[in-house]
Design an enzyme around this catalytic site. Sequence first.
Site, PDB file in Angstrom:
ATOM      1  CE  LYS B  76      -3.862   1.940   2.696  1.00 24.90           C
ATOM      2  NZ  LYS B  76      -4.714   1.752   3.902  1.00 24.90           N
ATOM      3  CB  SER B 151      -8.212   3.332   2.884  1.00 26.05           C
ATOM      4  OG  SER B 151      -7.298   2.786   3.813  1.00 26.05           O
ATOM      5  CB  SER B 175      -8.352   0.656   5.915  1.00 23.40           C
ATOM      6  OG  SER B 175      -9.099   1.848   5.810  1.00 23.40           O
TER       7      SER B 175
END
Lengths: 95, 484
Positions: B76, B151, B175
């Site tokens: 990420k 997310s 997330s």
Amino acid sequence: MSIDKDTVKHISKLARISLDEKNVDSLSKNLSSIIEFIEKLNELNTDKIIPLTSIIDASLTSRKDEAKNENIRDKILKNSPDKNAEFFVVPKVIE
Amino acid sequence: MKDFKKKTLCYLVKGIKKKDFTSEEITNFFIENSKNGKKLNTFITTNFEKALDEAKNFDKNKNYEGLLSGIPIAVKDLFCTKDVKTTAGSKMLNNFIPTYESTVTSNLWKEGAFLLGKLNCDEFAMGSSNETSFFGNVINPYGDKIIPGGSSGGSASALAANLTPATIGTDTGGSIRQPASFTGTVGLKPTYGRCSRWGIVAFASSLDQAGPMTQNVEDCALLLEAMSSYDSKDSTSANIKVDQYTKNLTDNIKGLKVGIPREYRVENMPDAIDVLWKKGVDFLKDAGAIIKDVNLPHTKYALPSYYIVAPAEASSNLARYDGVKYGHRAKGNNLNEMYENTRSEGFGDEVKRRILIGTYVLSSGYYDAYYIKAQKVRQLIKNDFDKAFKDVDAVLTPSTPNSAFKVGDKKDDPISMYLNDVFTVPVNLAGLPAISIPAGHDKNNLPLGLQLIGKAFDEQTILNLSLAIEKRASFKRQITEWWK
């Protein structure tokens, strides 16, 4: 409590985010609906509850206070949008 | 080219050690797949050339000592990576090249893995659909109009589409677990303090935690072991020995007590979710677990309390983006105007909303009514879990109240977007570990996940229970590679 346009302008000033009039309008609606949502908490009587300050039990540890010189000034300055050889540069503050 | 589609991380690690294939062959496969997966918009920055060099280097100097020897991994784009652009999905950091490496990614590299690229995410990890990224929406491999969750949506999508063998995300309110649930993958949020937060772009510091996202439970145990550590650079990192999650992984869960909280049966929850939850109970009973009812009476107050605490912390954390030291800078006639224009141009709508909410609840006259109130409620939520865990070893719930939705469906209604995290948020508020494992599909053929919540620092128990469910659910992702 609803968040009127003046309040939006006030908090955007505090948060250092400039907004145009159109944004103020939609933010006033959005933020009001969020505040209304979080005010559900008022249903609960929490007078005798001690607020949580940390979810970990461990206390903070200390380390030796040792000076380190990693000589990274130039590397750090590289990411700055405006700089001279040694400093970050910002718009003039003192006349 | 050798095909490593749907191969697990553990299979790849073992295969490299047995010399069945080389690191270069694996790396080539994932690079090629990633190049063909552009429609999913999962990568913000690729690191393909360097990854290939690393792979060749590994094959030359073979060192099998690490847990992840010779494995390329995309992460990420919230983890700072030395000399590789790190954006947090924001225009604000579009030109930011860290001079240091986050502790969690360093741990992966120490175990022999190397960086394949940086994956898209909601801006500053604020979002539940990956529609707030400055770099565009991420698409779910389950369909070209379907959001992947957020997310860590880029991470979940890339993993489900076989663009990376495993990945890591961060979880502040769900997330990792929500996008895992929406893409039919496994995602674990460790106990607060299990993984170091050093070098991760901060959102809400008392809630943020990094964690593994993988094809299956065994991979999850391996990656968690590799990334976890005590770190003196993060004062909230826990100095507690990391368990040998892989070695201790077992589906023998006989006698373990699992709690079912009735408060997680929310209004308008689709039948499919209820059916899945019951199936989960049956799987666990079949494996010899004892099922008990537990009460978590303050569950409904978790989300409102989260939407005070998280924005409050975010408004403080994001004060650092001032256009001076790094990141975007706008023009201004004086210092304040420069700050205000920089932050207006650099942040997207959702980030602004949360900064403003945070500023409001912390502002003079409102602090007690909102922030202190929320921290009191947070204590009540933690007490609920403490009490439940006197009777049970873990808690089973659905991961999300719905399956993945369509792009644009909830974008203009923040509250309906926030409700996606109703089952995941309480865990962050209480600092507990929780995992989402795929366990079925709904009538639209979209995946659904089950969540297991554990006691603090007892990731092993929820991994073991998950393994027992995984073996019985026989879940298979139903994806055609339409994006190729």
